[in-house]
Structures are given as structure tokens and as C-alpha cells.
Design an enzyme around this catalytic site. Sequence first.
Site, PDB file in Angstrom:
ATOM      1  N   ASP A   1      -7.360   3.228  -2.911  1.00 23.82           N
ATOM      2  CA  ASP A   1      -8.046   3.293  -1.613  1.00 23.82           C
ATOM      3  C   ASP A   1      -8.299   4.753  -1.258  1.00 23.82           C
ATOM      4  O   ASP A   1      -7.358   5.545  -1.168  1.00 23.82           O
ATOM      5  CB  ASP A   1      -7.170   2.626  -0.538  1.00 23.82           C
ATOM      6  CG  ASP A   1      -7.845   2.549   0.824  1.00 23.82           C
ATOM      7  OD1 ASP A   1      -8.997   3.012   0.966  1.00 23.82           O
ATOM      8  OD2 ASP A   1      -7.212   2.001   1.763  1.00 23.82           O
TER       9      ASP A   1
ATOM     10  N   LYS B   1      -9.790  -6.675   8.427  1.00 26.23           N
ATOM     11  CA  LYS B   1      -8.737  -6.301   9.381  1.00 26.23           C
ATOM     12  C   LYS B   1      -9.179  -6.809  10.744  1.00 26.23           C
ATOM     13  O   LYS B   1     -10.295  -6.506  11.193  1.00 26.23           O
ATOM     14  CB  LYS B   1      -8.563  -4.782   9.440  1.00 26.23           C
ATOM     15  CG  LYS B   1      -7.976  -4.172   8.182  1.00 26.23           C
ATOM     16  CD  LYS B   1      -7.754  -2.673   8.334  1.00 26.23           C
ATOM     17  CE  LYS B   1      -7.226  -2.078   7.038  1.00 26.23           C
ATOM     18  NZ  LYS B   1      -7.173  -0.599   7.086  1.00 26.23           N
TER      19      LYS B   1
ATOM     20  N   GLU C   1     -11.266   0.885  -3.064  1.00 28.62           N
ATOM     21  CA  GLU C   1     -11.511   0.611  -1.642  1.00 28.62           C
ATOM     22  C   GLU C   1     -12.125   1.831  -0.954  1.00 28.62           C
ATOM     23  O   GLU C   1     -11.621   2.949  -1.093  1.00 28.62           O
ATOM     24  CB  GLU C   1     -10.165   0.241  -0.993  1.00 28.62           C
ATOM     25  CG  GLU C   1     -10.265  -0.215   0.456  1.00 28.62           C
ATOM     26  CD  GLU C   1      -8.915  -0.684   1.008  1.00 28.62           C
ATOM     27  OE1 GLU C   1      -7.992  -0.950   0.214  1.00 28.62           O
ATOM     28  OE2 GLU C   1      -8.793  -0.764   2.244  1.00 28.62           O
TER      29      GLU C   1
ATOM     30  N   LYS D   1      -1.392  -0.972  -4.242  1.00 25.49           N
ATOM     31  CA  LYS D   1      -2.557  -0.145  -3.880  1.00 25.49           C
ATOM     32  C   LYS D   1      -2.058   1.269  -3.672  1.00 25.49           C
ATOM     33  O   LYS D   1      -1.039   1.475  -3.001  1.00 25.49           O
ATOM     34  CB  LYS D   1      -3.163  -0.716  -2.600  1.00 25.49           C
ATOM     35  CG  LYS D   1      -4.034   0.232  -1.793  1.00 25.49           C
ATOM     36  CD  LYS D   1      -4.778  -0.547  -0.731  1.00 25.49           C
ATOM     37  CE  LYS D   1      -4.806   0.173   0.598  1.00 25.49           C
ATOM     38  NZ  LYS D   1      -5.469  -0.627   1.647  1.00 25.49           N
TER      39      LYS D   1
ATOM     40  N   SER E   1       0.855  -1.183   0.000  1.00 22.07           N
ATOM     41  CA  SER E   1       0.000   0.000   0.000  1.00 22.07           C
ATOM     42  C   SER E   1       0.889   1.229   0.000  1.00 22.07           C
ATOM     43  O   SER E   1       1.749   1.375   0.867  1.00 22.07           O
ATOM     44  CB  SER E   1      -0.888  -0.027   1.249  1.00 22.07           C
ATOM     45  OG  SER E   1      -1.644   1.146   1.334  1.00 22.07           O
TER      46      SER E   1
ATOM     47  N   GLY F   1      -4.103  -3.931   6.300  1.00 23.67           N
ATOM     48  CA  GLY F   1      -3.033  -3.651   7.249  1.00 23.67           C
ATOM     49  C   GLY F   1      -3.272  -2.352   7.982  1.00 23.67           C
ATOM     50  O   GLY F   1      -4.029  -1.489   7.518  1.00 23.67           O
TER      51      GLY F   1
ATOM     52  N   ASP G   1     -13.743  -1.419   3.506  1.00 24.00           N
ATOM     53  CA  ASP G   1     -12.781  -1.522   4.605  1.00 24.00           C
ATOM     54  C   ASP G   1     -13.482  -0.970   5.852  1.00 24.00           C
ATOM     55  O   ASP G   1     -14.133  -1.721   6.599  1.00 24.00           O
ATOM     56  CB  ASP G   1     -11.511  -0.740   4.212  1.00 24.00           C
ATOM     57  CG  ASP G   1     -10.466  -0.628   5.317  1.00 24.00           C
ATOM     58  OD1 ASP G   1     -10.722  -1.062   6.443  1.00 24.00           O
ATOM     59  OD2 ASP G   1      -9.372  -0.077   5.062  1.00 24.00           O
TER      60      ASP G   1
ATOM     61  N   LYS H   1      -3.185   5.288  -2.534  1.00 31.21           N
ATOM     62  CA  LYS H   1      -4.198   6.086  -1.850  1.00 31.21           C
ATOM     63  C   LYS H   1      -4.636   7.193  -2.795  1.00 31.21           C
ATOM     64  O   LYS H   1      -3.794   7.785  -3.499  1.00 31.21           O
ATOM     65  CB  LYS H   1      -3.597   6.690  -0.578  1.00 31.21           C
ATOM     66  CG  LYS H   1      -3.197   5.650   0.454  1.00 31.21           C
ATOM     67  CD  LYS H   1      -4.415   5.035   1.113  1.00 31.21           C
ATOM     68  CE  LYS H   1      -4.030   4.067   2.206  1.00 31.21           C
ATOM     69  NZ  LYS H   1      -5.200   3.516   2.897  1.00 31.21           N
TER      70      LYS H   1
END
Length: 369
Positions: A189, A263, A214, A162, A136, A291, A239, A164
Site C-alpha cells: 500500500d 472503508k 494499493e 499488507k 497491515s 481499516g 483506497d 506500506k
Amino acid sequence: MRIEEITIRHLKMPMKAPFTTSFGTVAEKELLLLEVKDASGTIGWGETVAFVAPWYTEETLKTTWHMLEDFLMPALLHKDIAHPDEVSALFATIRRNGMAKASIEGAVWDIYAQQTKQSLAHALGGSKDLIDVGISVGIQSSTDKLLELIKVYVEKGYKRVKVKIKPGYDVEVIRAIRAVFPNLPLMADANSAYTLNDIEVLQQLDAFNLLMIEQPLAADDIIDHAKLQKQLKTPICLDESITSLEDARKAIELGSCGVINIKIGRVGGITEAKKIHDYCQQHAIPVWCGGMLEAGIGRAHNIALTALSNFVLPGDTAGSSHYWYEDIVTPEIVVEDGHIRVPQSIGIGYQPNLEIIDKLTISKKVYKG
Ligand SMILES: O=C(O)CCC(=O)c1ccccc1C(=O)O
Ligand SMILES: [Mg+2]
């Protein structure tokens, strides 16, 4: 087993690089490490994943400590437990606060695995020897910097990347990545940075063959996610919205997502995580393990969970050296060719390194109830 003593250490861990999402930056990770001892002397370890500020969910390091000290430890200490699944029943009258609950429940699972002489992965019903992991990447100061980092991670063999995103840092960033890495397994995400008013921007992302988007919308909104999913080709992965099996059931029934990020902390423990995994498997919803910038204990729990069969997409569990100068477990967690080998030895398969733990500890308290 009967838990008789719990030591809580407050650790502050310097990070190699700050991690930035749509809502904030973590430059240094603070966590509570729980050393949980049962009547026969077996020790299990747990780790809190809440950040110091409530930007990801409402929990913080201080709220987890408060919940542990005033409610969770009193509910657990000196009670006879036959199986870790019983911990959630002891906590049943305590609303939410999943990260606080998970920290102590993870340690109970560790003790259970040791006492039944099996690996944690095996105790959970996992049978994989190797798990696939992705990486990520936080929001960067420039697209060039982001592309440079992605190149390094691709060369290291991570199975997917991934990135952001947030309003103003989305379509053009993804377009630039795709221009250089047309076939990279890629996802984005948003950590809840958008609303339904942004639907056109989110639809533009459909052009880039992303594995999933996400958590585009609010953490507490599965209705709008269902509306959005109907108008997007790219699967939505939830998430923040999924805090329990019940949340997962409702989101799947409504069509709010095509994928779920599990998670352990967010859903209140390994037992609940397993239930969500099983439910998703029955409903053909693939899952992966998210994570929370964990240190070695949290990372070890993630690895064991990911050994379950419906974790079919690469997770966010990077190697220890990605975030830490020194991790708190020995050996540290190593990623090779985008894989982590699931430990087959008894318990979590990594030893807490007390020398490093002591060095990073800023306060410590022992509870005997
Ligand atoms: O590498 C990791 O641990 C996951 C990084 C990550 O994406 C993340 C990190 C902090 C808080 C929330 C998230 C997230 O998955 O939304
Ligand atoms: Mg996320």
C-alpha cells in the site's frame, strides 16, 4: 425511529506501537465516539475515523466535529426515519465529509438492527459466520524489524500481509520479504506516494506475485491509475480514490483498478459502502474492508459489513489487542486462525465498556437540538 439526543465524547487512546505510512505517523489515536439515542430510548454507537491531521484525506477530527455540530446533527435530530438508508437523503445537501456522516449513520444502523431484533451483519444482508482477516504493517526502521514482525503475524494466522511502501522503501523491501516468505499472500500500500514518472519502479513489483498494489497514485486521479493499470500485471486496488458509488463506477469503467478497498468512513457510511459492494459484485470486482486504526465500535461495524458476500479478500480488521492495551468494547475483538467470528446477537454484538470509555474521554458534550 426519531433521534432525540446525541452525546459526543472525544477520546484519546494510546497505541501499543506507532503506525507509519508514506505520509505520516499515528502514535496515539484520537476519535469521537457518538452515543445516539432515539425517542424510545434505544442507543446506537458511532465512531469517527478521521485522524487529527489531513494526510489520508482532507477530513480531520476537528472538521468531523464541526460538521456534526453545525450541519449533520441539526439535519438529523427530531426527524422521523423508517430506515437508515434515509440518513443519506437528510445529508444530501452537505458535500463530502464522509467520515463525519458515517459516524452518525453507523449509530443509526446500530439502532435499526436492535429495533428490528437482528444482528447488524444480518440487517445489512450479510450471511457469513466467519470473516478472513489480514494485517497491515506500517513502515519500519529496518527490513530486519519488518521481517520479524511479519513472522509473528504469519504465526498468528493472519490470512494476508499488507506492507506500506514509499519511494526508496519498495522493491528491495518486497524482495527481502519474498526471499523469506515465497508463498505468503502479500500486498503493498503506497498511500498515493508515487506518480506516473515512477512507472518503472512499480513495474519491478510485478516480479513478486503481489495480490495487489494499493493506491499507488494520487487520491484524486483515476485517469493516471487507468494508464498505470494497463502497464502493470499486478491488480491495482483503489483506497483513497473511491469516496462514493459514482467514483467506483467511473474507476471500474475506466479500468483504473481490479480491486476496491471499501472503508465505511471514506465513502460516507454503511449504506454507500453496501452500494459499492453490490456494484462491484455485479462487475466482478472483488472487494475487501479497509481499516483506519479503529477502536471497537468502528471495528464492529467493519466486521458486520465484511459479512457481505463480495468481501472475498481478507480485510485489515485486526484484533483489538493488535493496537490497543484496552479496547472500548466488551468482549474485545478476537482473531483466531486469521478469522473473526461475526456476532449473531442483536445489534453490533459488542457492548461499549463505559468504564474504559470514561477513562479515555478528554471532553464530552450532549446535544438535544
Ligand atoms: O489496520 C488498519 O486499521 C489499517 C491500517 C492502514 O493500512 C491504514 C491506516 C491508516 C490510514 C490509512 C490506512 C490505509 O489503508 O491506507
Ligand atoms: Mg490504503
